[in-house]
Design a protein around this motif. Sequence first.
Motif, PDB file in Angstrom:
ATOM      1  N   GLY A   1     -49.235  92.624  24.934  1.00  0.00           N
ATOM      2  CA  GLY A   1     -49.863  91.421  25.475  1.00  0.00           C
ATOM      3  C   GLY A   1     -51.058  90.970  24.652  1.00  0.00           C
ATOM      4  N   SER A   2     -51.713  91.914  23.999  1.00  0.00           N
ATOM      5  CA  SER A   2     -52.871  91.581  23.166  1.00  0.00           C
ATOM      6  C   SER A   2     -52.483  90.689  21.995  1.00  0.00           C
ATOM      7  CB  SER A   2     -53.525  92.863  22.634  1.00  0.00           C
ATOM      8  OG  SER A   2     -53.940  93.705  23.693  1.00  0.00           O
ATOM      9  N   ALA A   3     -51.222  90.735  21.592  1.00  0.00           N
ATOM     10  CA  ALA A   3     -50.766  89.901  20.475  1.00  0.00           C
ATOM     11  C   ALA A   3     -50.927  88.424  20.798  1.00  0.00           C
ATOM     12  CB  ALA A   3     -49.306  90.208  20.149  1.00  0.00           C
ATOM     13  N   ALA A   4     -50.896  88.072  22.083  1.00  0.00           N
ATOM     14  CA  ALA A   4     -51.060  86.669  22.474  1.00  0.00           C
ATOM     15  C   ALA A   4     -52.449  86.163  22.127  1.00  0.00           C
ATOM     16  CB  ALA A   4     -50.805  86.516  23.974  1.00  0.00           C
ATOM     17  N   PHE A   5     -53.460  87.045  22.190  1.00  0.00           N
ATOM     18  CA  PHE A   5     -54.834  86.643  21.898  1.00  0.00           C
ATOM     19  C   PHE A   5     -55.153  86.761  20.408  1.00  0.00           C
ATOM     20  CE2 PHE A   5     -54.646  88.263  26.237  1.00  0.00           C
ATOM     21  CZ  PHE A   5     -55.204  87.207  26.947  1.00  0.00           C
ATOM     22  N   VAL A   6     -54.583  87.788  19.749  1.00  0.00           N
ATOM     23  CA  VAL A   6     -54.869  87.999  18.330  1.00  0.00           C
ATOM     24  C   VAL A   6     -54.064  87.040  17.459  1.00  0.00           C
ATOM     25  CG1 VAL A   6     -54.802  89.661  16.440  1.00  0.00           C
ATOM     26  CG2 VAL A   6     -55.409  90.420  18.743  1.00  0.00           C
TER      27      VAL A   6
ATOM     28  N   SER B   1     -50.620  84.724  18.661  1.00  0.00           N
ATOM     29  CA  SER B   1     -50.246  83.562  19.469  1.00  0.00           C
ATOM     30  C   SER B   1     -49.356  84.022  20.612  1.00  0.00           C
ATOM     31  CB  SER B   1     -49.491  82.532  18.608  1.00  0.00           C
ATOM     32  OG  SER B   1     -48.211  83.043  18.248  1.00  0.00           O
ATOM     33  N   PRO B   2     -49.208  83.196  21.661  1.00  0.00           N
ATOM     34  CA  PRO B   2     -48.283  83.562  22.753  1.00  0.00           C
ATOM     35  C   PRO B   2     -46.861  83.804  22.254  1.00  0.00           C
ATOM     36  CG  PRO B   2     -49.714  81.778  23.449  1.00  0.00           C
ATOM     37  CD  PRO B   2     -49.966  81.981  21.982  1.00  0.00           C
ATOM     38  N   ASP B   3     -46.430  83.017  21.255  1.00  0.00           N
ATOM     39  CA  ASP B   3     -45.090  83.211  20.695  1.00  0.00           C
ATOM     40  C   ASP B   3     -44.956  84.599  20.071  1.00  0.00           C
ATOM     41  OD1 ASP B   3     -44.346  80.737  21.490  1.00  0.00           O
ATOM     42  OD2 ASP B   3     -44.261  79.829  19.491  1.00  0.00           O
ATOM     43  N   SER B   4     -45.991  85.026  19.351  1.00  0.00           N
ATOM     44  CA  SER B   4     -45.967  86.357  18.734  1.00  0.00           C
ATOM     45  C   SER B   4     -45.836  87.447  19.799  1.00  0.00           C
ATOM     46  CB  SER B   4     -47.253  86.588  17.925  1.00  0.00           C
ATOM     47  OG  SER B   4     -47.289  85.752  16.796  1.00  0.00           O
ATOM     48  N   ALA B   5     -46.540  87.276  20.911  1.00  0.00           N
ATOM     49  CA  ALA B   5     -46.466  88.262  21.985  1.00  0.00           C
ATOM     50  C   ALA B   5     -45.051  88.342  22.552  1.00  0.00           C
ATOM     51  CB  ALA B   5     -47.455  87.911  23.093  1.00  0.00           C
ATOM     52  N   MET B   6     -44.412  87.192  22.729  1.00  0.00           N
ATOM     53  CA  MET B   6     -43.055  87.177  23.296  1.00  0.00           C
ATOM     54  C   MET B   6     -42.041  87.782  22.315  1.00  0.00           C
ATOM     55  SD  MET B   6     -42.890  83.643  25.519  1.00  0.00           S
ATOM     56  CE  MET B   6     -43.789  82.568  24.403  1.00  0.00           C
ATOM     57  N   TYR B   7     -42.173  87.434  21.052  1.00  0.00           N
ATOM     58  CA  TYR B   7     -41.280  88.036  20.049  1.00  0.00           C
ATOM     59  C   TYR B   7     -41.540  89.537  19.930  1.00  0.00           C
ATOM     60  CZ  TYR B   7     -39.304  83.670  18.253  1.00  0.00           C
ATOM     61  OH  TYR B   7     -38.609  82.493  18.121  1.00  0.00           O
ATOM     62  N   SER B   8     -42.783  89.940  20.094  1.00  0.00           N
ATOM     63  CA  SER B   8     -43.126  91.370  20.033  1.00  0.00           C
ATOM     64  C   SER B   8     -42.457  92.130  21.180  1.00  0.00           C
ATOM     65  CB  SER B   8     -44.642  91.553  20.103  1.00  0.00           C
ATOM     66  OG  SER B   8     -45.281  90.975  18.989  1.00  0.00           O
ATOM     67  N   LEU B   9     -42.420  91.537  22.363  1.00  0.00           N
ATOM     68  CA  LEU B   9     -41.746  92.167  23.497  1.00  0.00           C
ATOM     69  C   LEU B   9     -40.257  92.335  23.227  1.00  0.00           C
ATOM     70  CD1 LEU B   9     -43.507  90.390  26.496  1.00  0.00           C
ATOM     71  CD2 LEU B   9     -43.511  92.847  26.032  1.00  0.00           C
ATOM     72  N   ILE B  10     -39.657  91.318  22.597  1.00  0.00           N
ATOM     73  CA  ILE B  10     -38.227  91.407  22.255  1.00  0.00           C
ATOM     74  C   ILE B  10     -37.995  92.523  21.231  1.00  0.00           C
ATOM     75  CG2 ILE B  10     -36.275  90.199  21.202  1.00  0.00           C
ATOM     76  CD1 ILE B  10     -37.481  87.584  22.271  1.00  0.00           C
ATOM     77  N   ALA B  11     -38.851  92.582  20.216  1.00  0.00           N
ATOM     78  CA  ALA B  11     -38.708  93.621  19.188  1.00  0.00           C
ATOM     79  C   ALA B  11     -38.872  95.008  19.799  1.00  0.00           C
ATOM     80  CB  ALA B  11     -39.750  93.414  18.087  1.00  0.00           C
ATOM     81  N   TYR B  12     -39.825  95.128  20.712  1.00  0.00           N
ATOM     82  CA  TYR B  12     -40.042  96.419  21.372  1.00  0.00           C
ATOM     83  C   TYR B  12     -38.829  96.826  22.189  1.00  0.00           C
ATOM     84  CZ  TYR B  12     -41.918  99.872  24.614  1.00  0.00           C
ATOM     85  OH  TYR B  12     -42.108 101.011  25.352  1.00  0.00           O
ATOM     86  N   PHE B  13     -38.229  95.884  22.907  1.00  0.00           N
ATOM     87  CA  PHE B  13     -37.040  96.186  23.717  1.00  0.00           C
ATOM     88  C   PHE B  13     -35.876  96.615  22.829  1.00  0.00           C
ATOM     89  CE2 PHE B  13     -33.015  94.789  25.634  1.00  0.00           C
ATOM     90  CZ  PHE B  13     -33.052  95.525  26.818  1.00  0.00           C
TER      91      PHE B  13
ATOM     92  N   PRO C   1     -45.297  90.727   8.382  1.00  0.00           N
ATOM     93  CA  PRO C   1     -45.472  89.423   7.724  1.00  0.00           C
ATOM     94  C   PRO C   1     -45.277  88.243   8.665  1.00  0.00           C
ATOM     95  CG  PRO C   1     -44.073  90.865   6.410  1.00  0.00           C
ATOM     96  CD  PRO C   1     -44.231  91.515   7.746  1.00  0.00           C
ATOM     97  N   ASN C   2     -44.589  88.468   9.787  1.00  0.00           N
ATOM     98  CA  ASN C   2     -44.328  87.400  10.748  1.00  0.00           C
ATOM     99  C   ASN C   2     -45.186  87.515  12.008  1.00  0.00           C
ATOM    100  OD1 ASN C   2     -41.889  85.844   9.597  1.00  0.00           O
ATOM    101  ND2 ASN C   2     -41.264  87.980   9.379  1.00  0.00           N
ATOM    102  N   ASN C   3     -46.249  88.336  11.921  1.00  0.00           N
ATOM    103  CA  ASN C   3     -47.198  88.505  13.035  1.00  0.00           C
ATOM    104  C   ASN C   3     -46.520  88.981  14.317  1.00  0.00           C
ATOM    105  OD1 ASN C   3     -49.392  87.693  11.467  1.00  0.00           O
ATOM    106  ND2 ASN C   3     -49.101  85.537  11.976  1.00  0.00           N
ATOM    107  N   ILE C   4     -45.569  89.887  14.155  1.00  0.00           N
ATOM    108  CA  ILE C   4     -44.898  90.519  15.295  1.00  0.00           C
ATOM    109  C   ILE C   4     -45.324  91.979  15.307  1.00  0.00           C
ATOM    110  CG2 ILE C   4     -42.670  91.067  16.361  1.00  0.00           C
ATOM    111  CD1 ILE C   4     -41.494  88.744  14.707  1.00  0.00           C
TER     112      ILE C   4
END
Length: 281
Positions: free
Chosen positions: A160-165, A167-179, A30-33
């Motif tokens: 990294g694809s989340a930045a294009f699909v 937003s860049p913020d989503s990509a960065m939050y996605s990296l944090i969630a993955y870690f 729901p938060n695009n992560i």
Amino acid sequence: MTAARLLTRALTMILGSLLFSVGLEIFLVPNNIIDGGITGISIILSHLTGISIGIFLLLLNLPFLFLGYKQIGKTFALSTLFSVIVMSIGTELLHPVKPLTDNLLLATVFGGVCLGVGVGLVIRAGGSLDGTEIVAILVGKRLPFSVGEIVMFINIFILGSAAFVFSPDSAMYSLIAYFIAFKMIDVTIEGIDQSKSVWIISDSYREIGDALTYRLGRGVTYLSGEGGFSGDDKKVIFIVITRLEEAKMKSIVEDKDPNAFVAIGNIHDIMGGRFKKKNIH
């Protein structure tokens, strides 16, 4: 395998798969992560097409399950298939549920925790929730890279694809969630009180061994060795301790012989023997 063990494994896989579904549908999606692997691809495709995530999770994992059946084993493949089906059903059921928070940081942290614990439980039960790991195992046999390095490369590309699909913020939050999920998998599989194996080489081996036994309540094993350069006979102390006892073990060794050689490694599982701590009076 007894019926009780089979039931325990099934319940563990169900719990892990449902926790994973909660992490996805209640926090991340729901938060695009997104997450890495097949899950991340499924989230992106679902966003682009409007088709349910659960359908993509099942369909995209099927080819890799077939490979896993051929290359890794029937039990692993069936366990993974069962877990993926439960996860897909769980995402379908939870999709209409309102997310608990729209705070991106909270969603990232709690979503990552749910994903990591869920995956860890399924792995402990003998299955998997993502076909990427199967690909990495198979490709790793033909390339000079470890399974972990291959998985990391694939996931960096997906995250990294989340930045294009999105937003860049989503990509960065996605990296944090993955870690966070990655670390929680380790904690779930190995436990908070992780065991460690210790090898100690010292001329004062008897004093060190006695002190470890007395102060830690752990049994030690003396192994015979030979110095590679000197050719001298050496005694090697082998002991298994918990992570919480590591600092005390180092203090004991340093007190008896500051020049002792100490090697410490992580242990993922222990079977047999007498690892339980003895009472110290």
